[in-house]
Design a protein around this motif. Structure first.
Motif, mmCIF file in Angstrom:
data_model
loop_
_atom_site.group_PDB
_atom_site.id
_atom_site.type_symbol
_atom_site.label_atom_id
_atom_site.label_comp_id
_atom_site.label_asym_id
_atom_site.label_seq_id
_atom_site.Cartn_x
_atom_site.Cartn_y
_atom_site.Cartn_z
ATOM 1 N N SER A 546 0.821 -1.226 0.000
ATOM 2 C CA SER A 546 0.000 0.000 0.000
ATOM 3 C C SER A 546 0.848 1.267 0.000
ATOM 4 O O SER A 546 0.608 2.175 -0.811
ATOM 5 C CB SER A 546 -0.957 -0.020 1.185
ATOM 6 O OG SER A 546 -1.887 -1.069 1.054
ATOM 7 N N PRO A 547 1.842 1.412 0.889
ATOM 8 C CA PRO A 547 2.680 2.625 0.826
ATOM 9 C C PRO A 547 3.428 2.757 -0.491
ATOM 10 O O PRO A 547 3.608 3.873 -0.992
ATOM 11 C CB PRO A 547 3.654 2.441 1.995
ATOM 12 C CG PRO A 547 2.961 1.504 2.924
ATOM 13 C CD PRO A 547 2.190 0.569 2.047
ATOM 14 N N LEU A 548 3.870 1.616 -1.050
ATOM 15 C CA LEU A 548 4.591 1.667 -2.316
ATOM 16 C C LEU A 548 3.686 2.150 -3.441
ATOM 17 O O LEU A 548 4.088 2.965 -4.288
ATOM 18 C CB LEU A 548 5.151 0.284 -2.645
ATOM 19 C CG LEU A 548 6.172 0.215 -3.791
ATOM 20 C CD1 LEU A 548 7.402 1.047 -3.468
ATOM 21 C CD2 LEU A 548 6.552 -1.229 -4.079
ATOM 22 N N LEU A 549 2.443 1.657 -3.455
ATOM 23 C CA LEU A 549 1.483 2.107 -4.467
ATOM 24 C C LEU A 549 1.203 3.594 -4.325
ATOM 25 O O LEU A 549 1.123 4.320 -5.321
ATOM 26 C CB LEU A 549 0.187 1.308 -4.341
ATOM 27 C CG LEU A 549 0.239 -0.165 -4.767
ATOM 28 C CD1 LEU A 549 -1.089 -0.850 -4.481
ATOM 29 C CD2 LEU A 549 0.571 -0.290 -6.246
ATOM 30 N N MET A 550 1.061 4.054 -3.074
ATOM 31 C CA MET A 550 0.825 5.486 -2.858
ATOM 32 C C MET A 550 2.002 6.305 -3.343
ATOM 33 O O MET A 550 1.823 7.378 -3.954
ATOM 34 C CB MET A 550 0.557 5.752 -1.378
ATOM 35 C CG MET A 550 0.508 7.238 -1.035
ATOM 36 S SD MET A 550 -0.120 7.581 0.622
ATOM 37 C CE MET A 550 -1.875 7.603 0.305
ATOM 38 N N LEU A 551 3.215 5.819 -3.097
ATOM 39 C CA LEU A 551 4.415 6.544 -3.513
ATOM 40 C C LEU A 551 4.442 6.736 -5.020
ATOM 41 O O LEU A 551 4.731 7.827 -5.522
ATOM 42 C CB LEU A 551 5.659 5.775 -3.048
ATOM 43 C CG LEU A 551 7.010 6.408 -3.366
ATOM 44 C CD1 LEU A 551 7.163 7.721 -2.630
ATOM 45 C CD2 LEU A 551 8.132 5.451 -2.994
ATOM 46 N N PHE A 552 4.103 5.702 -5.777
ATOM 47 C CA PHE A 552 4.113 5.783 -7.233
ATOM 48 C C PHE A 552 2.920 6.585 -7.747
ATOM 49 O O PHE A 552 3.058 7.422 -8.640
ATOM 50 C CB PHE A 552 4.098 4.367 -7.834
ATOM 51 C CG PHE A 552 5.463 3.793 -8.035
ATOM 52 C CD1 PHE A 552 6.047 3.760 -9.285
ATOM 53 C CD2 PHE A 552 6.189 3.306 -6.959
ATOM 54 C CE1 PHE A 552 7.321 3.241 -9.465
ATOM 55 C CE2 PHE A 552 7.459 2.776 -7.125
ATOM 56 C CZ PHE A 552 8.028 2.754 -8.387
ATOM 57 N N PHE A 553 1.750 6.324 -7.181
ATOM 58 C CA PHE A 553 0.528 6.924 -7.709
ATOM 59 C C PHE A 553 0.485 8.428 -7.477
ATOM 60 O O PHE A 553 0.044 9.186 -8.338
ATOM 61 C CB PHE A 553 -0.685 6.257 -7.061
ATOM 62 C CG PHE A 553 -1.992 6.678 -7.660
ATOM 63 C CD1 PHE A 553 -2.392 6.189 -8.895
ATOM 64 C CD2 PHE A 553 -2.821 7.579 -7.000
ATOM 65 C CE1 PHE A 553 -3.591 6.574 -9.456
ATOM 66 C CE2 PHE A 553 -4.025 7.967 -7.563
ATOM 67 C CZ PHE A 553 -4.415 7.463 -8.792
ATOM 68 N N PHE A 554 0.961 8.884 -6.314
ATOM 69 C CA PHE A 554 0.814 10.289 -5.957
ATOM 70 C C PHE A 554 2.028 11.136 -6.336
ATOM 71 O O PHE A 554 2.033 12.325 -6.072
ATOM 72 C CB PHE A 554 0.545 10.429 -4.458
ATOM 73 C CG PHE A 554 -0.857 10.065 -4.068
ATOM 74 C CD1 PHE A 554 -1.859 11.013 -4.078
ATOM 75 C CD2 PHE A 554 -1.181 8.772 -3.719
ATOM 76 C CE1 PHE A 554 -3.153 10.685 -3.731
ATOM 77 C CE2 PHE A 554 -2.466 8.430 -3.370
ATOM 78 C CZ PHE A 554 -3.461 9.383 -3.378
ATOM 79 N N ASN A 555 3.046 10.549 -6.948
ATOM 80 C CA ASN A 555 4.224 11.323 -7.304
ATOM 81 C C ASN A 555 3.899 12.428 -8.309
ATOM 82 O O ASN A 555 4.574 13.462 -8.343
ATOM 83 C CB ASN A 555 5.304 10.405 -7.879
ATOM 84 C CG ASN A 555 6.647 11.083 -7.969
ATOM 85 O OD1 ASN A 555 7.208 11.524 -6.970
ATOM 86 N ND2 ASN A 555 7.182 11.188 -9.177
ATOM 87 N N ASN A 556 2.888 12.210 -9.149
ATOM 88 C CA ASN A 556 2.500 13.212 -10.143
ATOM 89 C C ASN A 556 1.197 13.913 -9.796
ATOM 90 O O ASN A 556 0.658 14.647 -10.620
ATOM 91 C CB ASN A 556 2.368 12.553 -11.519
ATOM 92 C CG ASN A 556 3.709 12.088 -12.063
ATOM 93 O OD1 ASN A 556 4.611 12.883 -12.258
ATOM 94 N ND2 ASN A 556 3.846 10.788 -12.284
#
Length: 623
Positions: A546-556
């Motif tokens: 979950s944190p990894l997905l948030m890191l990628f998804f919210f970077n932009n």
């Protein structure tokens, strides 16, 4: 040899001729100097050189008649509108209209808007915000004549007449077939207003145009890029329209088209800015098309989507008369809600159903109030604190349910061991224990479900909140766009070519939050049975995924959204620690459960029905 004599008469003649030439030249200069600059209220045509902040309007004059033969051929092609080709206005010049908010240029050719600039806004790289520029838009009427010609207004020359009506600036653009026979576009620009009154009408063309078939209006426009990330901007760039009182959109990606009826307005939205064509009497029908022009993130890409609206306009008797309005302005809820007659505020993408309701009537007014007193980033933090405090009773209920399940875990383990070979009996006894103890295993899920509308509403609020546009906070230059602490020399798929700090902080916060909640859930989780998925193992994996997905998804994504999730998770962790260490007492919960078990528990109809079904299934299994 004849003696040469000085000719006095010749000298006098030369002096008189010279004096006359000097007098003529002097008078011509005096007339040019005394001539006022475009002071006529009948016709003012702007021919100024383009500056750095205005679009480059074609300066070349269209030579309609190089010779008499060319003029005759050109006028023959124009048919009934050949008269316009012989007017002085048959040149590719523009007329400028402006107020304190908006500047537009209307071209003689086509009578259409060829330039629209919003004066109070700039793009991410400090360039003025243009909605129409460099031929990205086209407005055309297809006219069918009684002699079977098809003419397009975008190719014909209109005669401009600029005047004042009180404080309003009025521009009449007329395509003439005779002095008193014409097609007119009428633009009325009011002070301090993004809305332009616009109407189309004909005068005396009943015998020239085929009035039995509608005039086809075709409006086409490409969205000009304004944001740092074109992919992110394109995500909120949509063709939106109101039909029969409800708002709909064409597809966010790819190509899409729809044929709709009874349209009140059509919005070509470019994330934070919109061009809207509205009609007092709804358009009876329209064909709408949207084409996605963005293939990948690119600093060179100029356009996001291409929109097309084709609208048939019916004649009223022998004449055409359609009253409309143009809106060139921000997709700002506060601005758009001023136009209540058209319900323009409904074009803001707040989300559908309950999510849009929460954003419109809760979060937007709340954030407007907070940001009027606090810096924009601090206002986000304060709003986050208020939201978490409002949801703290839900958090308490969820944690209380988990604590009760934790207290019952030894007894549940005992039941599982006792009936490990009889899944049906094990389930019956477990449900019976829950009933006696007064514990509902679903009560921990319900509070989490209640928070989902808030979660999704805020997910839609921050990327579309116009008040956050270009507002800095800490290292973030723009809370409506992503923050950047490092530029990468390469692009990581799904991540981008930069590193944003707020998503990293939010990911760390959600990691610790999930460790706390998952650890609590594992304590109350029943052991996995043979043939069943290992739920505890899956929950452990989710702590890291979950944190990894948030890191990628919210970077932009908008840094304001990442800031909210970071602060929200921190506050939730604090609330849970306070509840665990200072509010809930597991010994008291255990004592209360034991008291509940001693009390006779009356079954409701649902519980009785479930018990009977399980007993029947058990008997069937024995047989």
């Amino acid at each position: 040899m004849e003696e040469k004599k000085f000719d006095v008469n010749s000298l006098i003649g030369f002096l008189l001729i010279g004096a006359i030439l000097i007098w003529v030249m002097y008078n011509n200069k005096a007339e040019e100097a005394s001539q006022p600059e475009q002071t006529s209220t009948e016709q003012v045509v702007s021919q100024e050189e383009p500056s750095e902040t205005t679009t480059a309007v074609p300066a070349d004059t269209v030579e309609v008649a190089a010779d008499s033969a060319a003029l005759a051929k050109y006028q023959s092609a124009l048919g009934p509108f050949a008269y316009s080709a012989g007017l002085p206005s048959a040149k590719d010049n523009v007329t400028k209209l402006e107020n304190d908010l908006l500047e537009i240029h209307v071209s003689n050719k086509g009578g259409q808007v060829v330039f629209a600039r919003l004066k109070n806004f700039v793009t991410y790289d400090s360039v003025p915000v243009y909605l129409v520029k460099d031929g990205n838009a086209s407005f055309n009427l297809q006219l069918n004549t009684t002699d079977n010609r098809t003419l397009n207004t975008k190719d014909l020359f209109f005669e401009p007449q600029l005047s004042k009506s009180g404080e309003n600036t009025v521009l009449s653009m007329r395509l003439k077939s005779a002095p008193d026979q014409y097609l007119e576009y009428r633009y009325v620009l009011k002070p301090d207003d993004y809305l332009i009154d616009f109407s189309i009408r004909t005068e005396g063309l009943g015998q020239i145009l085929n009035t039995t078939s509608p005039v086809q209006l075709r409006w086409q426009q490409k969205g000009i890029r304004h944001n740092k990330s074109i992919e992110y901007e394109n995500r909120y760039t949509r063709l939106t329209y109101m039909s029969d009182g409800s708002v709909s959109k064409l597809s966010q990606t790819g190509s899409d088209d729809e044929q709709e009826e009874e349209l009140k307005w059509i919005s070509f939205r470019q994330h934070f800015f919109s061009t809207i064509l509205a009609s007092e009497a709804p358009f009876e029908k329209a064909q709408l098309v949207s084409n996605d022009l963005v293939e990948e993130e690119s600093p060179e890409a100029k356009y996001t989507k291409e929109y097309v609206a084709e609208i048939p306009l019916e004649f009223q008797g022998s004449e055409l008369n359609k009253v409309m309005d143009w809106y060139y302005g921000p997709t700002d809820f506060k601005v758009l809600k001023q136009y209540e007659d058209y319900d323009f505020a409904e074009s803001v993408p707040f989300g559908w159903g309950i999510f849009g309701f929460i954003n419109k009537y809760v979060f937007t007014p709340l954030y407007d109030f907070l940001s009027s007193m606090l810096p924009y980033g601090i206002a986000i933090i304060v709003m986050t604190i208020l939201v978490r405090i409002a949801l703290s009773p839900v958090t308490y209920k969820s944690y209380l349910s988990q604590a009760k399940m934790k207290v019952l875990r030894p007894e549940i383990t005992e039941i599982n061991e006792k009936y490990k070979d009889n899944a049906m009996k094990r389930q019956q006894e477990t449900m019976k224990l829950y009933g006696k103890a007064g514990v509902n295993p679903m009560s921990g899920c319900i509070p989490a479900l209640l928070q989902l509308p808030i979660f999704y509403a805020l997910f839609m609020f921050f990327p579309t909140a116009f008040m956050l546009r270009q507002k800095p906070f800490l290292w973030a230059e723009d809370l409506s766009s992503y923050d950047t602490i490092a530029e990468l020399p390469f692009t990581i798929p799904f991540y981008g070519d930069h590193v944003s700090l707020f998503p990293i902080l939010a990911s760390v916060a959600i990691f610790f939050y999930m460790r706390m909640t998952t650890g609590q859930q594992q304590m109350m989780q029943q052991p996995s049975q043979e043939g069943m998925p290992d739920m505890q193992g899956m929950m452990k994996i989710m702590i890291y995924i979950s944190p990894l997905l948030m890191l990628f998804f919210f970077n932009n994504y908008a840094s304001g959204l990442s800031l909210y999730y970071f602060v929200s998770n921190l506050i939730t962790i604090v609330i849970m620690l306070v509840i665990k260490n200072y509010i809930l007492d597991e010994d008291k919960i255990h004592a209360q459960i034991q008291e509940n078990k001693k009390k006779p528990k009356k079954e409701n109809k649902f519980q009785r029905r479930m018990r009977e079904m399980m007993e029947q299934a058990e008997q069937q299994k024995k047989k």
